[in-house]
Write a protein that holds these residues in place. Structure first.
Motif, PDB file in Angstrom:
ATOM      1  N   ILE A  31       0.891  -1.026  -0.234  1.00  0.00           N
ATOM      2  CA  ILE A  31      -0.347  -0.246  -0.089  1.00  0.00           C
ATOM      3  C   ILE A  31       0.342   1.412   0.096  1.00  0.00           C
ATOM      4  CG2 ILE A  31      -2.354  -1.220   0.955  1.00  0.00           C
ATOM      5  CD1 ILE A  31      -1.042   0.084   3.420  1.00  0.00           C
ATOM      6  N   GLY A  32       2.837   1.131   0.266  1.00  0.00           N
ATOM      7  CA  GLY A  32       3.435   2.167  -0.336  1.00  0.00           C
ATOM      8  C   GLY A  32       3.017   2.729   1.223  1.00  0.00           C
ATOM      9  N   PHE A  33       3.090   2.301   2.244  1.00  0.00           N
ATOM     10  CA  PHE A  33       2.842   2.911   3.853  1.00  0.00           C
ATOM     11  C   PHE A  33       3.218   2.295   4.912  1.00  0.00           C
ATOM     12  CE2 PHE A  33       0.367   4.043   7.846  1.00  0.00           C
ATOM     13  CZ  PHE A  33       0.804   5.713   7.632  1.00  0.00           C
ATOM     14  N   ARG A  34       4.520   2.945   5.662  1.00  0.00           N
ATOM     15  CA  ARG A  34       4.638   2.803   6.597  1.00  0.00           C
ATOM     16  C   ARG A  34       4.340   2.941   7.477  1.00  0.00           C
ATOM     17  NH1 ARG A  34      10.388  -0.468   5.991  1.00  0.00           N
ATOM     18  NH2 ARG A  34      11.090  -0.643   3.970  1.00  0.00           N
ATOM     19  N   GLY A  35       4.123   2.141   8.606  1.00  0.00           N
ATOM     20  CA  GLY A  35       3.601   1.863  10.306  1.00  0.00           C
ATOM     21  C   GLY A  35       3.403   0.719  10.811  1.00  0.00           C
ATOM     22  N   GLU A  36       2.250   0.793  11.541  1.00  0.00           N
ATOM     23  CA  GLU A  36       2.421  -0.504  11.861  1.00  0.00           C
ATOM     24  C   GLU A  36       0.974  -1.792  12.219  1.00  0.00           C
ATOM     25  OE1 GLU A  36       4.025  -0.424  16.127  1.00  0.00           O
ATOM     26  OE2 GLU A  36       5.888   0.856  15.881  1.00  0.00           O
ATOM     27  N   GLY A  37       0.689  -2.414  11.276  1.00  0.00           N
ATOM     28  CA  GLY A  37      -0.495  -3.078  11.053  1.00  0.00           C
ATOM     29  C   GLY A  37      -0.587  -3.729  10.264  1.00  0.00           C
ATOM     30  N   VAL A  38      -2.022  -4.052   9.261  1.00  0.00           N
ATOM     31  CA  VAL A  38      -1.965  -5.307   8.979  1.00  0.00           C
ATOM     32  C   VAL A  38      -2.407  -4.905   7.806  1.00  0.00           C
ATOM     33  CG1 VAL A  38      -2.852  -7.617   8.679  1.00  0.00           C
ATOM     34  CG2 VAL A  38      -1.937  -6.390  10.844  1.00  0.00           C
ATOM     35  N   VAL A  39      -2.359  -5.815   6.329  1.00  0.00           N
ATOM     36  CA  VAL A  39      -2.758  -5.650   5.145  1.00  0.00           C
ATOM     37  C   VAL A  39      -3.956  -6.842   4.950  1.00  0.00           C
ATOM     38  CG1 VAL A  39      -2.740  -4.665   2.791  1.00  0.00           C
ATOM     39  CG2 VAL A  39      -1.504  -3.622   4.641  1.00  0.00           C
ATOM     40  N   LEU A  40      -5.145  -6.504   4.310  1.00  0.00           N
ATOM     41  CA  LEU A  40      -5.887  -7.656   3.659  1.00  0.00           C
ATOM     42  C   LEU A  40      -6.045  -7.493   2.550  1.00  0.00           C
ATOM     43  CD1 LEU A  40      -7.414 -10.473   4.802  1.00  0.00           C
ATOM     44  CD2 LEU A  40      -9.396  -9.043   4.574  1.00  0.00           C
ATOM     45  N   VAL A  41      -5.255  -8.095   1.559  1.00  0.00           N
ATOM     46  CA  VAL A  41      -5.606  -8.270   0.572  1.00  0.00           C
ATOM     47  C   VAL A  41      -6.947  -8.824  -0.025  1.00  0.00           C
ATOM     48  CG1 VAL A  41      -5.210  -7.996  -2.033  1.00  0.00           C
ATOM     49  CG2 VAL A  41      -3.339  -7.181  -0.159  1.00  0.00           C
ATOM     50  N   THR A  42      -7.621  -8.552  -1.352  1.00  0.00           N
ATOM     51  CA  THR A  42      -8.896  -9.282  -2.241  1.00  0.00           C
ATOM     52  C   THR A  42      -8.858  -9.173  -3.489  1.00  0.00           C
ATOM     53  OG1 THR A  42     -10.818  -8.629  -1.120  1.00  0.00           O
ATOM     54  CG2 THR A  42      -9.980 -10.089   0.171  1.00  0.00           C
ATOM     55  N   GLU A  43      -9.066 -10.561  -3.730  1.00  0.00           N
ATOM     56  CA  GLU A  43      -9.118  -9.707  -5.348  1.00  0.00           C
ATOM     57  C   GLU A  43     -10.031  -8.535  -5.727  1.00  0.00           C
ATOM     58  OE1 GLU A  43     -11.250 -13.070  -7.580  1.00  0.00           O
ATOM     59  OE2 GLU A  43      -9.306 -13.702  -7.082  1.00  0.00           O
ATOM     60  N   ASP A  44     -11.105  -7.690  -4.951  1.00  0.00           N
ATOM     61  CA  ASP A  44     -11.838  -6.959  -4.902  1.00  0.00           C
ATOM     62  C   ASP A  44     -11.662  -5.551  -4.064  1.00  0.00           C
ATOM     63  OD1 ASP A  44     -13.339  -8.078  -7.089  1.00  0.00           O
ATOM     64  OD2 ASP A  44     -14.369  -9.812  -5.828  1.00  0.00           O
ATOM     65  N   GLU A  45     -10.942  -6.030  -2.815  1.00  0.00           N
ATOM     66  CA  GLU A  45     -10.705  -5.365  -1.416  1.00  0.00           C
ATOM     67  C   GLU A  45      -9.940  -5.708  -1.068  1.00  0.00           C
ATOM     68  OE1 GLU A  45     -13.456  -4.924   1.401  1.00  0.00           O
ATOM     69  OE2 GLU A  45     -15.772  -6.471   0.284  1.00  0.00           O
ATOM     70  N   CYS A  46      -9.374  -4.095   0.144  1.00  0.00           N
ATOM     71  CA  CYS A  46      -8.290  -3.926   0.674  1.00  0.00           C
ATOM     72  C   CYS A  46      -8.272  -3.522   1.754  1.00  0.00           C
ATOM     73  CB  CYS A  46      -7.122  -3.093  -0.665  1.00  0.00           C
ATOM     74  SG  CYS A  46      -5.438  -3.157   0.891  1.00  0.00           S
ATOM     75  N   ALA A  78      -9.119  -9.279  15.469  1.00  0.00           N
ATOM     76  CA  ALA A  78     -10.497  -9.301  15.825  1.00  0.00           C
ATOM     77  C   ALA A  78     -11.103  -7.827  14.333  1.00  0.00           C
ATOM     78  CB  ALA A  78     -10.729  -8.299  17.495  1.00  0.00           C
ATOM     79  N   LEU A  79     -10.645  -7.307  14.277  1.00  0.00           N
ATOM     80  CA  LEU A  79     -11.504  -6.321  12.873  1.00  0.00           C
ATOM     81  C   LEU A  79     -10.706  -7.307  11.677  1.00  0.00           C
ATOM     82  CD1 LEU A  79     -10.053  -2.830  13.855  1.00  0.00           C
ATOM     83  CD2 LEU A  79     -12.006  -3.315  13.836  1.00  0.00           C
ATOM     84  N   ALA A  80     -10.219  -7.725  11.590  1.00  0.00           N
ATOM     85  CA  ALA A  80      -9.229  -8.656  10.249  1.00  0.00           C
ATOM     86  C   ALA A  80     -10.427  -9.955  10.075  1.00  0.00           C
ATOM     87  CB  ALA A  80      -8.164  -9.274  10.642  1.00  0.00           C
ATOM     88  N   LYS A  81     -11.051 -10.797  11.321  1.00  0.00           N
ATOM     89  CA  LYS A  81     -12.288 -11.640  11.592  1.00  0.00           C
ATOM     90  C   LYS A  81     -13.212 -10.804  11.088  1.00  0.00           C
ATOM     91  CE  LYS A  81     -14.112 -14.956  14.684  1.00  0.00           C
ATOM     92  NZ  LYS A  81     -13.940 -15.086  15.923  1.00  0.00           N
ATOM     93  N   GLU A  82     -13.515  -9.871  11.683  1.00  0.00           N
ATOM     94  CA  GLU A  82     -14.604  -9.241  11.025  1.00  0.00           C
ATOM     95  C   GLU A  82     -14.985  -9.352   9.094  1.00  0.00           C
ATOM     96  OE1 GLU A  82     -15.549  -5.977  12.620  1.00  0.00           O
ATOM     97  OE2 GLU A  82     -16.197  -6.511  14.761  1.00  0.00           O
ATOM     98  N   ASP A  83     -13.991  -8.625   8.749  1.00  0.00           N
ATOM     99  CA  ASP A  83     -14.205  -8.515   7.503  1.00  0.00           C
ATOM    100  C   ASP A  83     -14.062  -9.748   7.340  1.00  0.00           C
ATOM    101  OD1 ASP A  83     -14.280  -5.686   6.783  1.00  0.00           O
ATOM    102  OD2 ASP A  83     -12.952  -5.420   7.719  1.00  0.00           O
ATOM    103  N   ILE A  84     -13.431 -10.819   6.966  1.00  0.00           N
ATOM    104  CA  ILE A  84     -13.133 -12.284   7.222  1.00  0.00           C
ATOM    105  C   ILE A  84     -14.241 -12.849   6.754  1.00  0.00           C
ATOM    106  CG2 ILE A  84     -11.854 -14.437   7.217  1.00  0.00           C
ATOM    107  CD1 ILE A  84      -9.165 -13.002   7.831  1.00  0.00           C
ATOM    108  N   ALA A  85     -15.149 -12.985   7.928  1.00  0.00           N
ATOM    109  CA  ALA A  85     -16.445 -14.016   8.165  1.00  0.00           C
ATOM    110  C   ALA A  85     -16.397 -13.090   6.611  1.00  0.00           C
ATOM    111  CB  ALA A  85     -16.756 -13.658   9.519  1.00  0.00           C
TER     112      ALA A  85
END
Length: 356
Positions: A31-46, A78-85
């Motif tokens: 994503i061109g950004f340096r922080g402290e986080g997690v990125v979830l990439v799907t075919e249609d969303e990020c 927890a946030l990633a789990k919500e989007d994955i579901a």
């Protein structure tokens, strides 16, 4: 700058529905950004999950990706789990080389049995191995800063100056000329300290008649540079000149062997065989070179165990050395961009023996 589409195009290759990126360099690549986080990439969303320290900056800089801030009892998982579901994802790629066993078990436990975590670290690593023009422009600038720093440093390398002082000046000039920071702690090794390839700069004062090896690099726009030069303070001995010339020729042989499709170990062999033929085979223990980019050490590399074909666009160091314990060491390093018909040398500093 982001590489989301390149990541999406590779999902099918690993039979996954999404890629979960948990490393800082992976985050920067995606994503061109340096922080402290997690990125979830799907075919249609990020989706980028981070904390309040980075939210404002991420919302300004990140494009093509939704930014979500952790808090209120909900962490990244927890946030990633919500989007994955929500998206019905069941097979998710992970960067296994960056995950501790504890983190992996936490992710697996949190996401539950319905979600399979698939080792897919090579997906991002292989993409990062070949730099695009936007990345190369940043790396050329980083190397220009380091070359300019070397020119300035030559004014300070003299009898009586300590290794630590030279290392501090390298850092100063990098920052002065536009780098965000060093790409690694500078190595400055004089006289007998030069026989240690990764010597730590000390309070030792440079003496007349010694070699001084300096290995350093800067970061510009998130991308690294790297170079090594060995210079003489006062007139070198015949042995010192002979060793320097052998290393210099070996380096040119390594550069000449580098091209897209070349096998890493074969490029290494081109330089190593020459050093061995000159009688110093036991004095060159490390690999000829490593890839670099968002990190100072990446894959693939020019080393004995690398059976990988080097892709076009790879940026790799070429750094043979000869190290004589208790006496001195010599290393010369350039960074090259591997191309179809050969390679482009990014390092512009002179390589002939400089006597100060």
């Amino acid at each position: 700058m982001n590489h989301l589409n390149k990541i999406r195009e590779q999902l099918h290759k690993y039979n996954i529905q999404a890629m979960l990126i948990t490393s800082e360099p992976g985050e920067a690549y995606a994503i061109g950004f340096r922080g402290e986080g997690v990125v979830l990439v799907t075919e249609d969303e990020c989706v980028y999950y981070t904390d309040s320290r980075y939210t404002e900056a991420a919302e300004r800089q990140v494009t093509g990706c939704t930014v979500k801030t952790i808090g209120g009892g909900k962490n990244h998982l927890a946030l990633a789990k919500e989007d994955i579901a929500r998206l019905g994802l069941t097979r998710i790629g992970i960067q296994e080389e960056y995950l501790t066993l504890l983190s992996f078990n936490n992710w697996r436990k949190t996401l539950g049995e319905g979600v399979t975590l698939v080792p897919a670290g090579r997906l991002v690593a292989d993409l990062r191995a070949s730099k695009d023009e936007e990345e190369l422009a940043l790396m050329r600038q980083a190397q220009a800063i380091t070359d300019r720093t070397f020119t300035e440093i030559l004014n300070h390398v003299k009898e009586g100056v300590t290794e630590q002082e030279i290392a501090a000046l390298i850092t100063y000039y990098h920052m002065k000329f536009g780098a965000s920071k060093n790409s690694f702690d500078p190595i400055v090794a004089s006289g007998p300290n030069g026989s240690m390839p990764h010597a730590i700069p000390s309070e030792k004062k440079i003496q007349k008649g010694e070699f001084v090896t300096m290995d350093f690099g800067s970061i510009y726009g998130g991308y690294c540079s790297d170079m090594t030069r060995t210079v003489a303070v006062g007139q070198p001995t015949e042995e010192m000149e002979r060793v320097y010339n052998i290393v210099a020729k070996a380096q040119l042989l390594g550069i000449a062997a580098a091209h897209a499709g070349a096998i890493g170990c074969e490029v290494d062999k081109a330089a190593r065989d020459y050093i061995a033929a000159e009688g110093y085979g036991n004095c060159f223990g490390h690999g000829l070179g490593h890839s670099l980019g968002l990190e100072i050490h990446e894959d693939p590399g020019f080393r004995g165990g690398c059976k990988t074909a080097i892709p076009a666009g790879a940026v790799v160091s070429v750094e043979p050395g000869i190290y004589l314990p208790g006496k001195f060491g010599v290393r010369i390093e350039d960074v090259v961009v591997v191309g179809e018909g050969g390679c482009e040398v990014l390092t512009k500093s002179p390589k002939q023996l400089i006597v100060l």
